[in-house]
Scaffold this motif. Structure first.
Motif, PDB file in Angstrom:
ATOM      1  N   ALA A 100       0.822  -1.214   0.000  1.00  0.00           N
ATOM      2  CA  ALA A 100       0.000   0.000   0.000  1.00  0.00           C
ATOM      3  C   ALA A 100       0.854   1.261   0.000  1.00  0.00           C
ATOM      4  CB  ALA A 100      -0.917  -0.003   1.224  1.00  0.00           C
ATOM      5  N   GLY A 101       2.176   1.098   0.082  1.00  0.00           N
ATOM      6  CA  GLY A 101       3.065   2.265   0.016  1.00  0.00           C
ATOM      7  C   GLY A 101       3.252   2.986   1.338  1.00  0.00           C
ATOM      8  N   VAL A 102       3.092   2.273   2.451  1.00  0.00           N
ATOM      9  CA  VAL A 102       3.320   2.895   3.761  1.00  0.00           C
ATOM     10  C   VAL A 102       4.821   2.791   4.080  1.00  0.00           C
ATOM     11  CG1 VAL A 102       2.766   2.875   6.212  1.00  0.00           C
ATOM     12  CG2 VAL A 102       1.001   2.302   4.526  1.00  0.00           C
ATOM     13  N   ILE A 103       5.535   3.900   3.839  1.00  0.00           N
ATOM     14  CA  ILE A 103       6.991   3.931   3.987  1.00  0.00           C
ATOM     15  C   ILE A 103       7.333   4.484   5.367  1.00  0.00           C
ATOM     16  CG2 ILE A 103       9.140   4.689   2.909  1.00  0.00           C
ATOM     17  CD1 ILE A 103       7.346   3.354   0.914  1.00  0.00           C
ATOM     18  N   THR A 104       8.209   3.796   6.090  1.00  0.00           N
ATOM     19  CA  THR A 104       8.516   4.206   7.469  1.00  0.00           C
ATOM     20  C   THR A 104      10.020   4.382   7.653  1.00  0.00           C
ATOM     21  OG1 THR A 104       8.913   2.004   8.380  1.00  0.00           O
ATOM     22  CG2 THR A 104       6.611   2.714   8.210  1.00  0.00           C
ATOM     23  N   ASP A 105      10.392   4.901   8.834  1.00  0.00           N
ATOM     24  CA  ASP A 105      11.804   4.830   9.211  1.00  0.00           C
ATOM     25  C   ASP A 105      12.091   3.379   9.594  1.00  0.00           C
ATOM     26  OD1 ASP A 105      10.854   4.403  11.800  1.00  0.00           O
ATOM     27  OD2 ASP A 105      11.123   6.471  12.408  1.00  0.00           O
ATOM     28  N   SER A 106      13.295   3.097  10.062  1.00  0.00           N
ATOM     29  CA  SER A 106      13.626   1.688  10.297  1.00  0.00           C
ATOM     30  C   SER A 106      13.680   1.344  11.784  1.00  0.00           C
ATOM     31  CB  SER A 106      14.939   1.325   9.607  1.00  0.00           C
ATOM     32  OG  SER A 106      15.932   2.272   9.926  1.00  0.00           O
ATOM     33  N   ILE A 113       5.781   6.781  10.270  1.00  0.00           N
ATOM     34  CA  ILE A 113       5.529   6.897   8.838  1.00  0.00           C
ATOM     35  C   ILE A 113       6.281   8.114   8.303  1.00  0.00           C
ATOM     36  CG2 ILE A 113       3.751   7.345   7.100  1.00  0.00           C
ATOM     37  CD1 ILE A 113       1.783   5.846   8.894  1.00  0.00           C
ATOM     38  N   ILE A 114       7.044   7.935   7.218  1.00  0.00           N
ATOM     39  CA  ILE A 114       7.714   9.099   6.632  1.00  0.00           C
ATOM     40  C   ILE A 114       7.171   9.430   5.256  1.00  0.00           C
ATOM     41  CG2 ILE A 114       9.818   8.956   7.986  1.00  0.00           C
ATOM     42  CD1 ILE A 114      11.148   7.405   5.900  1.00  0.00           C
ATOM     43  N   ASP A 115       6.454   8.491   4.630  1.00  0.00           N
ATOM     44  CA  ASP A 115       5.839   8.805   3.349  1.00  0.00           C
ATOM     45  C   ASP A 115       4.762   7.761   3.060  1.00  0.00           C
ATOM     46  OD1 ASP A 115       5.309  10.152   1.042  1.00  0.00           O
ATOM     47  OD2 ASP A 115       7.090   9.485  -0.051  1.00  0.00           O
ATOM     48  N   VAL A 116       3.775   8.151   2.260  1.00  0.00           N
ATOM     49  CA  VAL A 116       2.759   7.202   1.823  1.00  0.00           C
ATOM     50  C   VAL A 116       2.632   7.345   0.308  1.00  0.00           C
ATOM     51  CG1 VAL A 116       0.362   6.468   2.005  1.00  0.00           C
ATOM     52  CG2 VAL A 116       1.524   7.400   4.009  1.00  0.00           C
ATOM     53  N   THR A 117       2.875   6.264  -0.412  1.00  0.00           N
ATOM     54  CA  THR A 117       2.817   6.284  -1.880  1.00  0.00           C
ATOM     55  C   THR A 117       1.812   5.223  -2.349  1.00  0.00           C
ATOM     56  OG1 THR A 117       4.644   4.718  -1.922  1.00  0.00           O
ATOM     57  CG2 THR A 117       5.215   7.042  -2.115  1.00  0.00           C
ATOM     58  N   PRO A 118       0.527   5.586  -2.302  1.00  0.00           N
ATOM     59  CA  PRO A 118      -0.513   4.559  -2.482  1.00  0.00           C
ATOM     60  C   PRO A 118      -0.865   4.295  -3.944  1.00  0.00           C
ATOM     61  CG  PRO A 118      -1.511   6.642  -1.870  1.00  0.00           C
ATOM     62  CD  PRO A 118      -0.036   6.913  -2.046  1.00  0.00           C
ATOM     63  N   GLY A 119       0.134   4.147  -4.796  1.00  0.00           N
ATOM     64  CA  GLY A 119      -0.119   3.937  -6.228  1.00  0.00           C
ATOM     65  C   GLY A 119      -0.960   2.699  -6.517  1.00  0.00           C
ATOM     66  N   ARG A 120      -0.630   1.580  -5.833  1.00  0.00           N
ATOM     67  CA  ARG A 120      -1.391   0.351  -6.102  1.00  0.00           C
ATOM     68  C   ARG A 120      -2.825   0.463  -5.590  1.00  0.00           C
ATOM     69  NH1 ARG A 120       1.919  -5.179  -5.143  1.00  0.00           N
ATOM     70  NH2 ARG A 120      -0.017  -5.992  -6.026  1.00  0.00           N
ATOM     71  N   ILE A 121      -3.013   1.202  -4.489  1.00  0.00           N
ATOM     72  CA  ILE A 121      -4.361   1.395  -3.952  1.00  0.00           C
ATOM     73  C   ILE A 121      -5.185   2.218  -4.948  1.00  0.00           C
ATOM     74  CG2 ILE A 121      -5.701   2.333  -2.027  1.00  0.00           C
ATOM     75  CD1 ILE A 121      -3.864   0.047  -1.261  1.00  0.00           C
ATOM     76  N   ARG A 122      -4.556   3.297  -5.456  1.00  0.00           N
ATOM     77  CA  ARG A 122      -5.256   4.168  -6.410  1.00  0.00           C
ATOM     78  C   ARG A 122      -5.672   3.351  -7.644  1.00  0.00           C
ATOM     79  NH1 ARG A 122      -8.521   7.847  -5.775  1.00  0.00           N
ATOM     80  NH2 ARG A 122      -9.567   6.573  -7.323  1.00  0.00           N
ATOM     81  N   THR A 123      -4.765   2.501  -8.128  1.00  0.00           N
ATOM     82  CA  THR A 123      -5.082   1.675  -9.294  1.00  0.00           C
ATOM     83  C   THR A 123      -6.230   0.711  -8.988  1.00  0.00           C
ATOM     84  OG1 THR A 123      -2.781   1.800  -9.979  1.00  0.00           O
ATOM     85  CG2 THR A 123      -4.107   0.058 -10.978  1.00  0.00           C
ATOM     86  N   ALA A 124      -6.153   0.074  -7.821  1.00  0.00           N
ATOM     87  CA  ALA A 124      -7.209  -0.874  -7.442  1.00  0.00           C
ATOM     88  C   ALA A 124      -8.564  -0.165  -7.385  1.00  0.00           C
ATOM     89  CB  ALA A 124      -6.878  -1.510  -6.092  1.00  0.00           C
ATOM     90  N   LEU A 125      -8.591   1.062  -6.834  1.00  0.00           N
ATOM     91  CA  LEU A 125      -9.852   1.812  -6.756  1.00  0.00           C
ATOM     92  C   LEU A 125     -10.334   2.167  -8.161  1.00  0.00           C
ATOM     93  CD1 LEU A 125      -9.008   4.289  -3.837  1.00  0.00           C
ATOM     94  CD2 LEU A 125     -10.550   2.310  -3.728  1.00  0.00           C
ATOM     95  N   ASP A 126      -9.409   2.598  -9.011  1.00  0.00           N
ATOM     96  CA  ASP A 126      -9.783   2.979 -10.377  1.00  0.00           C
ATOM     97  C   ASP A 126     -10.396   1.795 -11.131  1.00  0.00           C
ATOM     98  OD1 ASP A 126      -8.884   5.501  -9.870  1.00  0.00           O
ATOM     99  OD2 ASP A 126      -6.965   5.255 -10.898  1.00  0.00           O
ATOM    100  N   GLU A 127      -9.960   0.590 -10.769  1.00  0.00           N
ATOM    101  CA  GLU A 127     -10.508  -0.607 -11.428  1.00  0.00           C
ATOM    102  C   GLU A 127     -11.795  -1.077 -10.754  1.00  0.00           C
ATOM    103  OE1 GLU A 127      -7.181  -3.215 -11.160  1.00  0.00           O
ATOM    104  OE2 GLU A 127      -6.159  -2.334 -12.904  1.00  0.00           O
TER     105      GLU A 127
END
Lengths: 426, 426
Positions: A100-106, A113-127
């Motif tokens: 889902a693009g939930v990017i964190t520190d280590s 959470i340091i960033d969220v890049t929900p590209g796959r979520i957006r695609t799934a919703l679009d479909e």
């Protein structure tokens, strides 16, 4: 109709029946025309069971592997939830935090959470899919290892996705009907709050209200995402946490104190450092020792020094679970500071009144102390902020104190509201 | 000392004790100087429990989500195993199938491996880690979705990683001491086989031996990876499956039949199509109908046609679980083919003798049938290959048949070997 993020906690998906009930609720939102993203926690006690297994194989489970282990929990609940939705005839896909693009520190076990890049979520919703996302987990930006977000992590996942996807609301489903003016288990006449500002919710959360954690509210405030806290059992409207009160017209009682509620907390203990030399730098040395032991403290009070001895007492409160660590840390610096003794007291409770405009309305403080006095409750420590007054009392006095304050500020409902905790099916 | 891949099945890691025992075994291999990659299955009955949950929420769980669900099982066992190893003072990291580079096609629930790119595993080893890899799972090349490999998947993961990492051996740890000349639960005098060729192991596997599945043996043969099947309980040397017999000098008895063992299988049923017109194309139509129903069949026998009627019978065997599907498929084509009736019989058993040089040694077949005859076992069907003879008998006769054949070929051990199934701690 816009995009809605819904988050369901472990008690809402504790078994197959719960998962099917939640699936029907999700499908209802989809049918109403929303794009729906669902964040789900692990089923019921799964996480605790996994922690117990870890303790059986290793005295000190390592962070990276501990996170790998715990994330199995949401993997199970999200896959089952997607299946249940599909069996209702709607399309659903589940995604791990990493997918889902939930990017964190280590920082394993309590990553941020340091960033969220929900590209796959957006695609799934679009479909046309409903997207199911594992709460509580992400992937480290540097090492690509799986991380977990620590306490309240799933709520934070939901708010973070809502922000990244520009959702119109983030719905947090739980086993209570919303945020109440006091804990309904203590105050029978507690009322559900229809709307509360982020700041007040933050103070309630840090004062003992368990419904939302401050971390998630802080995130929502930063990105201005309205949170709707509501029951997955009753279906009733819950509490909106946002900047703008949808229930009240602009203007109105702008200068009046608006009391949000009364919180209480019996999870803390009080440490008193007795006989500290009253000279500059002594308090700093005490709290440096505490900080070096990584102990978080809450309230701090220093008594007025007795002129005859030149000694003073310093008291602070902290979670009971950190008590031993704090005592050990202070023992180690005893000679350097030269204090007389330590007192540890874990039979205390904290009562907090939260509301806007409190400091500019002196009557609020007066009413608060009068109510406690009339209820025969002795006050041991006091601490105030712009929108909160907290006192420490004996733990035995907490329930009476909460009820007295709740009544004194006119928060009692006309009738006893039904107590709404637990899976009553309402 | 080279690289070793070790695979542990669910019964070896069924609980915390099992995980700790396996961790000690892994550390021993590391201490002996090996680079160690471990492939692990889900704990005990975890997979069955997850399947049951899926059936509770959905009548027909979807492939993608079903795989997402099942892969939680190995995630738990691999993380716990890594923790247990670390608590013994050695470095370990766990990896999902996807992280380990197990690339598959996108056929959910029974994906096939199409590539292995173990870059992260290689790095982890170079940094001195023991690498723990989730068996049974991979990631689809096209959709990036999580896949599972179906039955025997973890063994296949182990062999595939061994091939990609150029391991010197792939050790498959299980709850028995190795491959035996017959099932020790049936034949008390069964002997453990020290070495067996890939081809013979393939025939044993497809004839009912449960220790290894043919899929994994086929993969090992293609990449010439020696497999060492051994017990995670006893620590004894087990059975080597390879091209070259390490126990026997070159030359020797090259032309002699070398009997590997006797396998049996009571999981099949027999279907007889009675009264099939004996003309070209009728058998083809029967087996096309079966194939279209995606039923795998095993043995096929067609009787000699009775001259008076011009009708013949065709019998075949198939897994009992596929029986209903086959009957339904044949019912649908009954009019087109014009056969008289169907007979379904699931009280059968199959006994197979496996060994090299069988066909060129006619005495083998003769001895086999004599042994069955002396044991009073009636033969219903016969099928042979280059290195195997199989017969179908009544299910009740299977045990006697296996013992008789085992003795007749001199496979009995001098003494009753201890039966080595189960967690006896040997």
């Amino acid at each position: 109709m816009g995009l809605v993020v819904q988050k369901y906690g472990g008690s809402s998906v504790a078994d197959a029946e719960g998962i099917k009930r939640v699936a029907r609720r999700i499908v209802d939102a989809k049918k109403a025309g929303h794009e729906v993203v669902v964040v789900v926690s692990a089923m019921g006690d799964t996480t605790d069971e996994l922690i117990e297994l870890a303790e059986q194989v290793s005295p000190l489970p390592a962070g990276r592997e501990f996170d790998m282990l715990l994330t199995a929990g949401e993997r199970i609940s999200m896959a089952l939830l997607a299946m249940a939705i599909k069996s209702l005839g709607h399309e659903a896909q589940s995604f791990t935090g990493s997918q889902a693009g939930v990017i964190t520190d280590s920082v394993h076990n309590k990553a941020r959470i340091i960033d969220v890049t929900p590209g796959r979520i957006r695609t799934a919703l679009d479909e046309g899919n409903i997207a199911i996302v594992a709460g509580f987990q992400g992937v480290s930006q540097s090492s690509k290892d799986i991380t977990t977000l620590g306490r309240g992590g799933s709520d934070t996942t939901a708010v973070a996705l809502a922000a990244a996807l520009k959702a119109e609301v983030c719905e947090i489903y739980t086993d209570v009907d919303g945020v109440f003016t006091a804990d309904p288990r203590v105050v029978k006449k507690a009322r559900k709050i229809d709307w509360i500002a982020y700041e007040d919710m933050l103070e309630l959360a840090s004062s003992g209200s368990k419904v939302l954690l401050d971390r998630c509210v802080e995130y929502a405030r930063r990105y201005n995402i309205p949170i709707h806290v509501r029951s997955s059992f009753s279906g009733l409207p819950g509490t909106i946490v946002s900047n703008d009160n949808p229930h009240q017209p602009e203007g109105g009682e702008m200068e009046q104190a608006i009391i949000s509620g009364v919180a209480h907390d019996t999870s803390e203990a009080k440490v008193t450092v007795v006989g500290v030399p009253d000279k500059p730098g002594e308090a700093a040395r005490i709290f440096r020792a505490i900080a070096d032991a990584e102990v978080n403290i809450d309230m701090v009070v220093q008594n007025v020094s007795a002129a005859s001895t030149g000694l003073t007492d310093i008291s602070f409160t902290l979670p009971k679970t950190e008590g031993q660590k704090a005592i050990d840390a202070l023992d180690r610096v005893r000679e350097g500071i030269g204090y007389e003794s330590l007192r540890y007291d874990d039979a205390i409770g904290k009562i907090s009144l939260v509301g806007a405009g409190m400091r500019s309305n002196p009557g609020v403080t007066a009413t608060f102390f009068e109510a406690l006095s009339e209820a025969g409750v002795n006050i041991e420590l006091i601490s105030t902020s712009e929108i909160r007054i907290s006192v420490v009392t004996r733990a035995d006095d907490v329930n009476a104190a909460v009820q007295a304050v709740h009544s004194a500020f006119g928060l009692d409902s006309e009738t006893d509201e039904a107590v709404v905790y637990g899976g009553t099916g309402r």
